[in-house]
Design an enzyme around this catalytic site. Structure first.
Site, PDB file in Angstrom:
ATOM      1  N   ARG A 249       0.808  -1.256  -0.153  1.00 12.45           N
ATOM      2  CA  ARG A 249      -0.168  -0.141  -0.108  1.00 12.45           C
ATOM      3  C   ARG A 249       0.894   0.988  -0.085  1.00 12.45           C
ATOM      4  O   ARG A 249       1.753   1.232   0.558  1.00 12.45           O
ATOM      5  CB  ARG A 249      -0.826   0.093   1.198  1.00 12.45           C
ATOM      6  CG  ARG A 249      -2.089  -0.980   1.244  1.00 12.45           C
ATOM      7  CD  ARG A 249      -3.052  -0.808   0.145  1.00 12.45           C
ATOM      8  NE  ARG A 249      -4.232  -1.315   0.141  1.00 12.45           N
ATOM      9  CZ  ARG A 249      -4.175  -2.544  -0.642  1.00 12.45           C
ATOM     10  NH1 ARG A 249      -3.430  -3.131  -1.160  1.00 12.45           N
ATOM     11  NH2 ARG A 249      -5.388  -3.361  -0.387  1.00 12.45           N
ATOM     12  N   GLU A 277      -4.430   7.746  -4.681  1.00 16.81           N
ATOM     13  CA  GLU A 277      -4.734   7.069  -5.905  1.00 16.81           C
ATOM     14  C   GLU A 277      -6.293   7.613  -6.322  1.00 16.81           C
ATOM     15  O   GLU A 277      -7.157   7.468  -5.679  1.00 16.81           O
ATOM     16  CB  GLU A 277      -4.751   5.461  -5.654  1.00 16.81           C
ATOM     17  CG  GLU A 277      -3.418   4.993  -5.317  1.00 16.81           C
ATOM     18  CD  GLU A 277      -3.528   3.351  -5.065  1.00 16.81           C
ATOM     19  OE1 GLU A 277      -4.549   2.772  -5.154  1.00 16.81           O
ATOM     20  OE2 GLU A 277      -2.362   3.007  -4.741  1.00 16.81           O
ATOM     21  N   HIS A 298      -1.660   0.568  -9.655  1.00 15.29           N
ATOM     22  CA  HIS A 298      -2.348  -0.419  -8.830  1.00 15.29           C
ATOM     23  C   HIS A 298      -2.987  -1.678  -9.342  1.00 15.29           C
ATOM     24  O   HIS A 298      -4.198  -1.874  -9.445  1.00 15.29           O
ATOM     25  CB  HIS A 298      -3.165   0.383  -7.773  1.00 15.29           C
ATOM     26  CG  HIS A 298      -3.584  -0.354  -6.536  1.00 15.29           C
ATOM     27  ND1 HIS A 298      -4.029   0.227  -5.406  1.00 15.29           N
ATOM     28  CD2 HIS A 298      -3.238  -1.709  -6.383  1.00 15.29           C
ATOM     29  CE1 HIS A 298      -4.224  -0.720  -4.646  1.00 15.29           C
ATOM     30  NE2 HIS A 298      -4.034  -1.984  -5.017  1.00 15.29           N
TER      31      HIS A 298
END
Length: 334
Positions: A249, A277, A298
Protein backbone atom coordinates in the site's frame (compact mmCIF):
# COMPACT_ATOMS: atom_id res chain seq x y z
CA UNK A 1 -68.29 -29.93 8.43
CA UNK A 2 -66.01 -26.90 8.88
CA UNK A 3 -62.35 -27.81 8.53
CA UNK A 4 -60.00 -26.54 11.27
CA UNK A 5 -57.92 -23.50 10.40
CA UNK A 6 -54.26 -24.24 9.68
CA UNK A 7 -51.61 -21.72 10.75
CA UNK A 8 -48.77 -21.06 8.35
CA UNK A 9 -45.61 -20.04 10.14
CA UNK A 10 -43.45 -17.33 8.60
CA UNK A 11 -40.02 -18.57 7.56
CA UNK A 12 -36.96 -17.33 9.40
CA UNK A 13 -35.59 -13.94 8.42
CA UNK A 14 -32.66 -15.55 6.62
CA UNK A 15 -35.15 -17.25 4.26
CA UNK A 16 -37.70 -14.51 3.66
CA UNK A 17 -35.69 -12.71 1.00
CA UNK A 18 -35.48 -9.12 2.24
CA UNK A 19 -36.93 -7.87 -1.02
CA UNK A 20 -35.83 -10.84 -3.13
CA UNK A 21 -38.10 -13.35 -4.87
CA UNK A 22 -39.71 -16.06 -2.79
CA UNK A 23 -37.17 -17.92 -0.71
CA UNK A 24 -34.20 -15.88 -1.94
CA UNK A 25 -32.13 -13.21 -0.29
CA UNK A 26 -31.28 -10.08 -2.22
CA UNK A 27 -27.75 -8.74 -2.64
CA UNK A 28 -27.25 -5.14 -3.74
CA UNK A 29 -24.04 -4.62 -5.72
CA UNK A 30 -22.69 -1.14 -5.01
CA UNK A 31 -19.67 -1.18 -7.29
CA UNK A 32 -18.54 -2.73 -10.56
CA UNK A 33 -16.74 -6.00 -9.75
CA UNK A 34 -14.09 -5.63 -12.49
CA UNK A 35 -15.36 -8.67 -14.37
CA UNK A 36 -18.25 -8.65 -16.86
CA UNK A 37 -21.49 -7.65 -15.13
CA UNK A 38 -23.33 -10.76 -16.29
CA UNK A 39 -20.58 -12.99 -14.87
CA UNK A 40 -20.62 -11.23 -11.51
CA UNK A 41 -24.41 -11.52 -11.31
CA UNK A 42 -24.33 -15.18 -12.35
CA UNK A 43 -21.77 -15.98 -9.63
CA UNK A 44 -24.12 -14.57 -6.97
CA UNK A 45 -27.22 -16.10 -8.54
CA UNK A 46 -25.57 -19.52 -8.63
CA UNK A 47 -25.32 -19.29 -4.84
CA UNK A 48 -29.06 -18.74 -4.60
CA UNK A 49 -29.29 -14.92 -4.39
CA UNK A 50 -31.32 -12.32 -6.18
CA UNK A 51 -29.09 -9.48 -7.41
CA UNK A 52 -29.83 -5.77 -7.47
CA UNK A 53 -27.17 -3.92 -9.49
CA UNK A 54 -27.75 -0.71 -7.52
CA UNK A 55 -24.50 1.20 -7.99
CA UNK A 56 -26.02 4.45 -6.72
CA UNK A 57 -29.64 3.78 -5.81
CA UNK A 58 -30.98 2.43 -2.52
CA UNK A 59 -32.48 -1.01 -2.00
CA UNK A 60 -34.27 -3.31 0.43
CA UNK A 61 -31.46 -5.87 0.09
CA UNK A 62 -30.28 -8.24 2.83
CA UNK A 63 -26.63 -7.63 1.88
CA UNK A 64 -24.55 -5.06 0.04
CA UNK A 65 -21.43 -5.85 -1.95
CA UNK A 66 -18.57 -3.43 -2.60
CA UNK A 67 -14.95 -3.54 -3.71
CA UNK A 68 -13.27 -0.28 -2.71
CA UNK A 69 -16.24 2.09 -2.83
CA UNK A 70 -16.78 3.56 0.67
CA UNK A 71 -19.59 2.11 2.77
CA UNK A 72 -20.51 4.96 5.09
CA UNK A 73 -23.42 5.59 7.43
CA UNK A 74 -25.10 7.49 4.59
CA UNK A 75 -24.72 4.52 2.24
CA UNK A 76 -26.11 2.14 4.85
CA UNK A 77 -29.11 4.44 5.36
CA UNK A 78 -30.00 3.77 1.70
CA UNK A 79 -30.09 0.01 2.43
CA UNK A 80 -32.04 -0.21 5.71
CA UNK A 81 -32.56 -4.00 5.56
CA UNK A 82 -28.84 -4.74 5.21
CA UNK A 83 -27.48 -7.39 7.56
CA UNK A 84 -24.02 -7.96 6.05
CA UNK A 85 -21.50 -5.95 4.02
CA UNK A 86 -19.51 -8.15 1.65
CA UNK A 87 -16.20 -6.56 0.69
CA UNK A 88 -14.81 -8.09 -2.53
CA UNK A 89 -11.33 -7.04 -1.49
CA UNK A 90 -8.76 -7.78 1.19
CA UNK A 91 -8.62 -4.28 2.68
CA UNK A 92 -11.74 -3.00 4.42
CA UNK A 93 -10.68 0.39 5.80
CA UNK A 94 -13.20 2.02 3.44
CA UNK A 95 -16.06 0.48 5.43
CA UNK A 96 -17.33 2.47 8.43
CA UNK A 97 -17.11 -0.35 10.97
CA UNK A 98 -18.59 1.75 13.76
CA UNK A 99 -21.66 2.55 11.65
CA UNK A 100 -22.01 -1.17 10.88
CA UNK A 101 -21.60 -2.07 14.56
CA UNK A 102 -24.34 0.35 15.61
CA UNK A 103 -26.71 -1.19 13.09
CA UNK A 104 -25.83 -4.81 13.94
CA UNK A 105 -24.33 -5.36 10.47
CA UNK A 106 -21.56 -7.90 9.93
CA UNK A 107 -18.65 -7.34 7.53
CA UNK A 108 -16.85 -10.05 5.55
CA UNK A 109 -13.89 -9.76 3.19
CA UNK A 110 -11.75 -11.77 0.76
CA UNK A 111 -8.35 -12.26 2.40
CA UNK A 112 -6.33 -14.32 -0.06
CA UNK A 113 -7.50 -14.13 -3.66
CA UNK A 114 -4.53 -12.40 -5.35
CA UNK A 115 -1.47 -13.96 -3.72
CA UNK A 116 0.05 -15.20 -6.98
CA UNK A 117 -0.88 -12.08 -8.95
CA UNK A 118 0.74 -9.69 -6.45
CA UNK A 119 3.85 -11.82 -5.97
CA UNK A 120 4.33 -12.12 -9.73
CA UNK A 121 4.13 -8.35 -10.23
CA UNK A 122 6.69 -7.83 -7.48
CA UNK A 123 9.15 -9.92 -9.46
CA UNK A 124 7.97 -8.30 -12.69
CA UNK A 125 8.71 -4.80 -11.38
CA UNK A 126 12.13 -5.91 -10.17
CA UNK A 127 12.91 -7.29 -13.62
CA UNK A 128 11.54 -4.16 -15.29
CA UNK A 129 13.91 -1.99 -13.28
CA UNK A 130 16.91 -4.32 -13.42
CA UNK A 131 16.62 -5.06 -17.15
CA UNK A 132 15.42 -1.54 -18.05
CA UNK A 133 12.44 -2.90 -20.00
CA UNK A 134 10.42 0.37 -20.14
CA UNK A 135 13.53 2.34 -21.11
CA UNK A 136 14.28 -0.05 -23.98
CA UNK A 137 10.70 0.12 -25.23
CA UNK A 138 10.73 3.93 -25.20
CA UNK A 139 14.07 4.02 -27.04
CA UNK A 140 12.75 1.80 -29.82
CA UNK A 141 9.62 3.92 -30.27
CA UNK A 142 11.84 7.00 -30.53
CA UNK A 143 13.74 5.35 -33.38
CA UNK A 144 16.78 4.47 -31.31
CA UNK A 145 18.47 1.21 -30.41
CA UNK A 146 21.22 1.18 -27.76
CA UNK A 147 19.75 2.61 -24.56
CA UNK A 148 22.20 1.80 -21.75
CA UNK A 149 25.42 -0.02 -20.83
CA UNK A 150 23.26 -2.93 -19.68
CA UNK A 151 21.02 -4.05 -16.85
CA UNK A 152 21.50 -6.45 -13.95
CA UNK A 153 20.66 -10.05 -13.07
CA UNK A 154 18.82 -11.15 -9.92
CA UNK A 155 21.14 -14.13 -9.57
CA UNK A 156 23.68 -13.73 -6.74
CA UNK A 157 21.93 -10.62 -5.41
CA UNK A 158 20.61 -10.17 -1.85
CA UNK A 159 16.80 -9.97 -1.83
CA UNK A 160 14.79 -8.70 1.15
CA UNK A 161 11.12 -9.38 1.84
CA UNK A 162 9.41 -7.02 4.30
CA UNK A 163 6.25 -8.73 5.54
CA UNK A 164 6.02 -12.53 5.48
CA UNK A 165 2.33 -13.20 5.11
CA UNK A 166 1.00 -15.34 2.25
CA UNK A 167 2.04 -12.84 -0.41
CA UNK A 168 5.47 -12.25 1.09
CA UNK A 169 6.13 -16.00 1.29
CA UNK A 170 4.98 -16.52 -2.31
CA UNK A 171 7.20 -13.64 -3.45
CA UNK A 172 10.16 -15.23 -1.66
CA UNK A 173 9.46 -18.53 -3.43
CA UNK A 174 9.51 -16.82 -6.82
CA UNK A 175 12.70 -14.88 -6.11
CA UNK A 176 14.37 -18.08 -4.87
CA UNK A 177 14.03 -19.51 -8.40
CA UNK A 178 16.42 -16.80 -9.70
CA UNK A 179 19.27 -17.97 -7.47
CA UNK A 180 19.85 -15.01 -5.14
CA UNK A 181 22.89 -15.13 -2.86
CA UNK A 182 20.67 -14.54 0.17
CA UNK A 183 16.98 -14.13 0.97
CA UNK A 184 16.47 -11.91 4.01
CA UNK A 185 13.08 -11.34 5.61
CA UNK A 186 11.39 -9.24 8.26
CA UNK A 187 8.22 -10.10 10.12
CA UNK A 188 6.87 -9.46 13.60
CA UNK A 189 6.91 -13.22 14.16
CA UNK A 190 9.28 -15.95 13.05
CA UNK A 191 7.94 -17.72 9.97
CA UNK A 192 9.21 -21.30 9.50
CA UNK A 193 7.78 -21.27 5.96
CA UNK A 194 10.39 -18.62 5.16
CA UNK A 195 13.40 -20.11 6.92
CA UNK A 196 12.79 -23.77 6.07
CA UNK A 197 13.51 -25.39 2.70
CA UNK A 198 12.91 -24.71 -0.11
CA UNK A 199 13.09 -20.95 0.57
CA UNK A 200 15.85 -21.09 3.15
CA UNK A 201 15.53 -17.44 4.14
CA UNK A 202 16.93 -15.65 7.16
CA UNK A 203 15.06 -13.37 9.59
CA UNK A 204 16.83 -10.05 10.21
CA UNK A 205 16.04 -6.56 11.45
CA UNK A 206 14.57 -3.96 9.12
CA UNK A 207 17.69 -1.85 9.16
CA UNK A 208 19.79 -4.76 7.89
CA UNK A 209 17.41 -5.37 5.01
CA UNK A 210 17.62 -1.76 3.82
CA UNK A 211 21.39 -1.65 4.29
CA UNK A 212 22.32 -4.96 2.67
CA UNK A 213 19.69 -5.86 0.12
CA UNK A 214 19.92 -5.22 -3.61
CA UNK A 215 16.14 -5.66 -3.93
CA UNK A 216 13.68 -4.82 -1.14
CA UNK A 217 10.06 -5.91 -1.71
CA UNK A 218 7.33 -4.57 0.60
CA UNK A 219 4.39 -6.78 1.63
CA UNK A 220 2.96 -5.31 4.83
CA UNK A 221 -0.70 -4.40 5.35
CA UNK A 222 -1.63 -0.75 5.82
CA UNK A 223 -2.95 0.02 9.27
CA UNK A 224 -2.36 2.47 12.11
CA UNK A 225 0.93 0.75 12.98
CA UNK A 226 2.34 0.65 9.45
CA UNK A 227 1.32 4.11 8.19
CA UNK A 228 4.61 5.69 7.12
CA UNK A 229 6.38 2.52 8.27
CA UNK A 230 9.18 2.96 5.72
CA UNK A 231 10.36 6.47 6.48
CA UNK A 232 13.29 8.59 5.39
CA UNK A 233 15.69 6.96 7.85
CA UNK A 234 15.19 3.51 6.28
CA UNK A 235 15.12 4.82 2.71
CA UNK A 236 18.44 6.58 3.21
CA UNK A 237 20.05 3.21 4.01
CA UNK A 238 19.45 2.04 0.43
CA UNK A 239 22.33 2.23 -2.05
CA UNK A 240 22.20 3.75 -5.56
CA UNK A 241 22.17 0.22 -7.05
CA UNK A 242 19.32 -0.90 -4.75
CA UNK A 243 15.74 -1.33 -5.96
CA UNK A 244 12.69 -0.79 -3.75
CA UNK A 245 9.49 -2.59 -4.79
CA UNK A 246 6.13 -1.61 -3.33
CA UNK A 247 3.09 -3.72 -4.19
CA UNK A 248 1.63 -3.40 -0.67
CA UNK A 249 0.00 0.00 0.00
CA UNK A 250 1.27 3.47 -0.78
CA UNK A 251 0.73 4.64 2.77
CA UNK A 252 3.36 2.31 4.23
CA UNK A 253 6.09 4.48 2.67
CA UNK A 254 6.85 8.17 3.19
CA UNK A 255 6.15 9.01 -0.44
CA UNK A 256 7.42 12.59 -0.27
CA UNK A 257 10.79 11.45 1.07
CA UNK A 258 10.89 8.60 -1.44
CA UNK A 259 10.26 10.92 -4.41
CA UNK A 260 12.97 13.28 -3.20
CA UNK A 261 15.55 10.51 -2.74
CA UNK A 262 14.68 8.88 -6.07
CA UNK A 263 15.18 12.21 -7.81
CA UNK A 264 18.61 12.39 -6.14
CA UNK A 265 19.36 8.93 -7.57
CA UNK A 266 19.86 7.47 -4.11
CA UNK A 267 18.13 4.22 -5.24
CA UNK A 268 15.65 3.01 -7.86
CA UNK A 269 12.10 1.72 -7.44
CA UNK A 270 9.20 -0.20 -8.94
CA UNK A 271 5.91 1.12 -7.56
CA UNK A 272 2.37 -0.15 -8.01
CA UNK A 273 0.75 1.72 -5.09
CA UNK A 274 0.70 5.34 -3.98
CA UNK A 275 -0.28 7.55 -1.07
CA UNK A 276 -3.19 9.01 -3.09
CA UNK A 277 -4.83 7.04 -5.89
CA UNK A 278 -5.25 7.95 -8.70
CA UNK A 279 -1.99 9.90 -8.51
CA UNK A 280 -2.56 13.69 -8.63
CA UNK A 281 -0.98 15.33 -11.67
CA UNK A 282 1.29 17.44 -9.46
CA UNK A 283 2.55 14.56 -7.30
CA UNK A 284 6.37 14.69 -6.97
CA UNK A 285 6.57 10.95 -7.75
CA UNK A 286 5.64 11.79 -11.37
CA UNK A 287 8.60 14.19 -11.57
CA UNK A 288 11.13 11.45 -10.76
CA UNK A 289 13.32 10.68 -13.82
CA UNK A 290 11.88 7.77 -15.79
CA UNK A 291 15.11 5.78 -15.55
CA UNK A 292 14.83 5.84 -11.74
CA UNK A 293 11.37 4.39 -11.30
CA UNK A 294 8.85 2.09 -13.01
CA UNK A 295 5.24 2.97 -12.21
CA UNK A 296 2.08 0.87 -12.61
CA UNK A 297 -1.47 1.97 -11.64
CA UNK A 298 -2.25 -0.39 -8.72
CA UNK A 299 -2.69 -3.49 -10.85
CA UNK A 300 -0.81 -6.06 -8.75
CA UNK A 301 -4.03 -7.78 -7.66
CA UNK A 302 -5.67 -7.39 -11.04
CA UNK A 303 -5.28 -10.61 -13.02
CA UNK A 304 -8.34 -12.10 -14.67
CA UNK A 305 -7.94 -15.23 -12.57
CA UNK A 306 -7.71 -13.28 -9.32
CA UNK A 307 -10.75 -11.11 -10.08
CA UNK A 308 -12.93 -14.13 -10.83
CA UNK A 309 -11.60 -15.92 -7.75
CA UNK A 310 -12.44 -12.84 -5.68
CA UNK A 311 -16.04 -12.81 -6.93
CA UNK A 312 -16.44 -16.52 -6.23
CA UNK A 313 -15.15 -16.13 -2.65
CA UNK A 314 -17.45 -13.14 -2.11
CA UNK A 315 -20.46 -15.19 -3.18
CA UNK A 316 -19.32 -18.08 -0.97
CA UNK A 317 -18.94 -15.67 1.98
CA UNK A 318 -22.52 -14.51 1.54
CA UNK A 319 -23.86 -18.05 1.20
CA UNK A 320 -22.00 -19.15 4.32
CA UNK A 321 -23.36 -16.18 6.27
CA UNK A 322 -26.91 -16.86 5.11
CA UNK A 323 -26.53 -20.51 6.13
CA UNK A 324 -25.40 -19.56 9.64
CA UNK A 325 -21.79 -20.65 9.08
CA UNK A 326 -20.02 -17.32 8.48
CA UNK A 327 -16.46 -17.22 7.13
CA UNK A 328 -13.89 -14.46 6.56
CA UNK A 329 -15.64 -12.25 9.10
CA UNK A 330 -13.88 -9.00 10.03
CA UNK A 331 -16.80 -7.62 12.08
CA UNK A 332 -19.31 -9.78 13.92
CA UNK A 333 -22.94 -8.74 13.85
CA UNK A 334 -23.96 -7.50 17.29
Amino acid sequence: RRLPLQRTLAPPAAQRGFGGSAGKLKVAVLQDQQIPKQDAMATLQDKGFDVDWSLTSGSDAWAVCTVTSPVTAEVLDKHPACKVVAVSFTGFNHVDLEACRKRGIAVVNVPAYSTDAVAELSVGLALSVYREIPLGERKLREGGWVCSPGGFEIRDKVVGIVGLGDIGIRTAQLFRAFGPRELLGWSRRQKPAFTDAPIGGKHVELEEIFERCDIVSLHVALNAETQGFVGRALLERLRPESVLINVARGGVVDQKAMAELLSQRRFRAGLDVFAVEPIPADDPILKVPADQVVLTPHVAYKSQEALRRRMAITAANLRAFADGEPQNVVLQAS
